[in-house]
Design a protein around this motif. Structure first.
Motif, PDB file in Angstrom:
ATOM      1  N   HIS A 179      13.455 -12.818  -9.810  1.00  0.00           N
ATOM      2  CA  HIS A 179      14.673 -12.527  -9.049  1.00  0.00           C
ATOM      3  C   HIS A 179      16.041 -13.413  -9.552  1.00  0.00           C
ATOM      4  CE1 HIS A 179      12.187 -10.556  -5.748  1.00  0.00           C
ATOM      5  NE2 HIS A 179      11.980  -9.790  -6.672  1.00  0.00           N
ATOM      6  N   THR A 180      15.466 -14.591  -9.824  1.00  0.00           N
ATOM      7  CA  THR A 180      16.527 -15.506 -10.368  1.00  0.00           C
ATOM      8  C   THR A 180      17.055 -15.001 -11.716  1.00  0.00           C
ATOM      9  OG1 THR A 180      15.628 -17.418  -9.359  1.00  0.00           O
ATOM     10  CG2 THR A 180      16.982 -17.871 -10.970  1.00  0.00           C
ATOM     11  N   ARG A 226       7.560 -14.539  -8.551  1.00  0.00           N
ATOM     12  CA  ARG A 226       8.437 -13.608  -8.222  1.00  0.00           C
ATOM     13  C   ARG A 226       9.760 -14.022  -8.052  1.00  0.00           C
ATOM     14  NH1 ARG A 226       7.495 -13.028  -2.225  1.00  0.00           N
ATOM     15  NH2 ARG A 226       8.945 -14.602  -2.275  1.00  0.00           N
ATOM     16  N   ASP A 227      10.169 -15.357  -7.584  1.00  0.00           N
ATOM     17  CA  ASP A 227      11.308 -15.731  -7.351  1.00  0.00           C
ATOM     18  C   ASP A 227      12.015 -16.035  -8.730  1.00  0.00           C
ATOM     19  OD1 ASP A 227      11.170 -15.800  -4.751  1.00  0.00           O
ATOM     20  OD2 ASP A 227      10.660 -18.036  -4.411  1.00  0.00           O
ATOM     21  N   ALA A 258       7.147  -8.040  -8.795  1.00  0.00           N
ATOM     22  CA  ALA A 258       8.358  -8.640  -8.783  1.00  0.00           C
ATOM     23  C   ALA A 258       9.681  -7.688  -8.603  1.00  0.00           C
ATOM     24  CB  ALA A 258       8.602  -9.845  -9.434  1.00  0.00           C
ATOM     25  N   LEU A 259       9.546  -6.684  -9.716  1.00  0.00           N
ATOM     26  CA  LEU A 259      10.727  -5.762  -9.995  1.00  0.00           C
ATOM     27  C   LEU A 259      10.600  -4.503  -9.146  1.00  0.00           C
ATOM     28  CD1 LEU A 259      10.476  -5.778 -13.952  1.00  0.00           C
ATOM     29  CD2 LEU A 259      12.210  -6.584 -12.349  1.00  0.00           C
ATOM     30  N   HIS A 302      13.443  -2.469  -7.410  1.00  0.00           N
ATOM     31  CA  HIS A 302      14.910  -2.896  -8.247  1.00  0.00           C
ATOM     32  C   HIS A 302      15.147  -1.647  -9.037  1.00  0.00           C
ATOM     33  CE1 HIS A 302      15.392  -7.032  -7.352  1.00  0.00           C
ATOM     34  NE2 HIS A 302      14.186  -7.060  -7.013  1.00  0.00           N
ATOM     35  N   LEU A 311      17.131 -11.984 -12.552  1.00  0.00           N
ATOM     36  CA  LEU A 311      17.847 -10.688 -12.470  1.00  0.00           C
ATOM     37  C   LEU A 311      19.353 -11.248 -12.032  1.00  0.00           C
ATOM     38  CD1 LEU A 311      15.506  -8.453 -10.757  1.00  0.00           C
ATOM     39  CD2 LEU A 311      16.567  -7.800 -12.742  1.00  0.00           C
ATOM     40  N   ALA A 312      19.495 -12.305 -11.056  1.00  0.00           N
ATOM     41  CA  ALA A 312      20.567 -12.603 -10.422  1.00  0.00           C
ATOM     42  C   ALA A 312      21.660 -13.321 -11.560  1.00  0.00           C
ATOM     43  CB  ALA A 312      20.375 -13.678  -9.090  1.00  0.00           C
ATOM     44  N   TYR A 363      17.564  -3.316 -15.934  1.00  0.00           N
ATOM     45  CA  TYR A 363      16.803  -4.428 -16.481  1.00  0.00           C
ATOM     46  C   TYR A 363      16.123  -3.630 -17.613  1.00  0.00           C
ATOM     47  CZ  TYR A 363      12.628  -2.947 -14.135  1.00  0.00           C
ATOM     48  OH  TYR A 363      11.638  -2.091 -13.461  1.00  0.00           O
ATOM     49  N   PRO A 407      12.098 -20.867 -10.589  1.00  0.00           N
ATOM     50  CA  PRO A 407      13.338 -20.470 -10.324  1.00  0.00           C
ATOM     51  C   PRO A 407      14.098 -21.314 -10.847  1.00  0.00           C
ATOM     52  CG  PRO A 407      12.184 -20.511  -8.169  1.00  0.00           C
ATOM     53  CD  PRO A 407      10.965 -20.807  -9.035  1.00  0.00           C
TER      54      PRO A 407
END
Length: 333
Positions: free
Chosen positions: A45-46, A41-42, A73-74, A77, A48-49, A82, A295
Motif C-alpha cells: 500500500h505504501t 500488505r502495508d 494486498a492488491l 485496487h 502504491l501511495a 499498477y 513500509p
C-alpha cells in the motif's frame, strides 16, 4: 540539479508502461526473515501511495508466498492502476509426505517445492498458477527467471513458449530476469524481447552490464529494469562484513563504497540516493525495482528517489576515480 526520473516509461514496443521506481517483492516471500502479513500488505500500500506502482514478483519468492501476499494486498485496487510482473522457469508442486522444503534463503514458507521447468506446458501451467495466487486475470510482464544455466532449453522451448503467450495477448511484454549480464546480452541479441531485469550488474560499483548488455539493448530497442541497485546491501550501508552479491563484501569493495559515501556526504546526498539514481544515466533504463520488508523502507526508498543530486557530485566521483570517465551520468539536462 539532477531531477529524479519521473513519469511512466514504455517497455520496448510493448505498450506496457512502468513508473521509474518499483517494488521488488522477494521480501514479501520472507527472504532471510519472516515478514508479518499486515506488514507485507502495508509495504504494498505504501508503494502504491508513493507512486511506485510496479510490482515484480516470482513463484521462487517464498515458493509462492510473495505472489499470494501481493495478490491479497492488491485486492480491491484498480487493476489499471499498477503494473505487475512475475516469472516462469520454476514450477511449484506440493511437498511429498516427509519431504523437506529447500528454503533457498526464504523462511517460514508454504509446503511446496520448486521444479525447473522450461517446457511449453510447464511455462503455461506456471503462469496459470501465478495468476491464481495473485488473484488477477493477467500480468503485464513475464520474465524467464535465472535461466543462465539452461540456455539451450531457453532457445528450444522456453522463449518460444513466452513468445507464443505474447502473440496470443495472454501477456503484453516478455523478457528475462537474472544477474548474469553476459547471458542477458546474448539472449537480447538473438531473441525479440521487450525488457530485461538485470540485477546487480549496473550500479555505482559495477559496470559489467554497461560493457555487454546495455549496448545490445540500445541496438535492439529493449528496455532495462535494474534490480540490486544496492548490490544486496553494500551500497545501503558500507560497513565491514556488509553483504555484496549475497556474500560478505571483500575489504577493497567496502573501502570503495565508503569513499563513494564520503563524496556523497560532501554534497548532502545519501549514498543510497546516489545508488538509486545512477543507473538512469543510461537511456535504456526504464525503472529500478527495490525490495522493502517494511513500509518505512518503502517510504524511504521513494523519498531517496526524489532527492536532488547536483551534477557536481557525479563529476567529483569521476575526478576521484570512483566512476570511470566513459560512463553515462544521470546529469540534469
Amino acid at each position: 540539479m539532477s531531477h529524479p526520473p519521473h513519469g511512466p516509461r514504455e517497455l520496448g514496443p510493448s505498450g506496457v508502461t512502468v513508473p521509474p521506481l518499483g517494488l521488488g517483492c522477494a521480501p514479501l516471500g520472507n527472504l532471510y526473515r519472516a515478514v508479518p502479513e499486515e506488514q507485507a500488505r502495508d509495504v504494498v500500500h505504501t508503494a502504491l501511495a508513493t507512486g511506485a506502482g510496479y510490482f515484480d514478483t516470482a513463484p521462487h519468492y517464498g515458493v509462492g508466498l510473495s505472489e499470494e501476499r501481493l495478490g491479497r494486498a492488491l485486492r480491491g485496487h484498480d487493476r489499471a492502476g499498477y503494473t505487475l510482473s512475475t516469472k516462469v522457469g520454476r514450477r511449484l508442486r506440493p511437498l511429498a509426505p516427509g519431504e523437506r522444503a529447500a528454503g533457498e534463503g526464504f523462511v517460514g514458507t508454504p509446503a511446496r517445492a520448486r521444479v525447473r521447468d522450461l517446457s511449453r506446458d510447464g511455462i503455461r501451467a506456471t503462469l496459470e498458477a501465478s495468476l491464481e495466487r495473485l488473484g488477477v486475470d493477467a500480468v503485464d510482464i513475464v520474465y524467464l527467471h535465472d535461466v543462465e544455466d539452461h540456455v539451450r532449453e531457453v532457445y528450444e522451448t522456453g522463449f518460444p513458449a513466452l513468445a507464443e503467450l505474447r502473440a496470443q495477448h495472454v501477456v503484453r511484454a516478455i523478457g528475462f530476469g537474472m544477474n548474469h549480464s553476459d547471458v542477458l546480452a546474448r539472449l537480447v541479441a538473438d531473441l525479440d524481447v521487450d525488457v530485461v531485469l538485470c540485477a546487480g550488474r549496473w550500479t555505482l560499483l559495477e559496470r559489467t552490464a554497461f560493457d555487454d548488455l546495455l549496448p545490445e539493448c540500445e541496438r535492439r530497442g529493449t528496455s532495462v529494469v535494474v534490480g540490486g541497485v544496492y548490490n544486496s546491501g553494500l551500497l545501503a550501508d558500507p560497513s565491514p562484513g556488509a553483504p555484496y552479491n549475497y556474500a560478505p563484501a571483500p575489504a577493497a569493495l567496502v573501502e570503495r563504497a565508503r569513499q563513494l559515501a564520503s563524496v556523497c556526504a560532501q554534497f548532502d546526498v545519501p549514498l543510497k540516493a546516489a545508488a538509486l539514481r545512477f543507473p538512469f544515466g543510461h537511456r535504456t533504463v526504464a525503472s529500478a525495482v527495490v525490495g522493502a520488508a517494511t513500509p518505512e523502507e518503502m517510504a524511504e526508498n521513494a523519498a531517496l528517489f526524489t532527492h536532488d543530486i547536483p551534477d557536481a557530485l557525479w563529476h567529483t566521483l569521476v575526478a576521484r576515480g570512483l566512476l570511470d570517465p566513459d560512463l553515462p551520468l544521470p546529469l540534469h539536462h
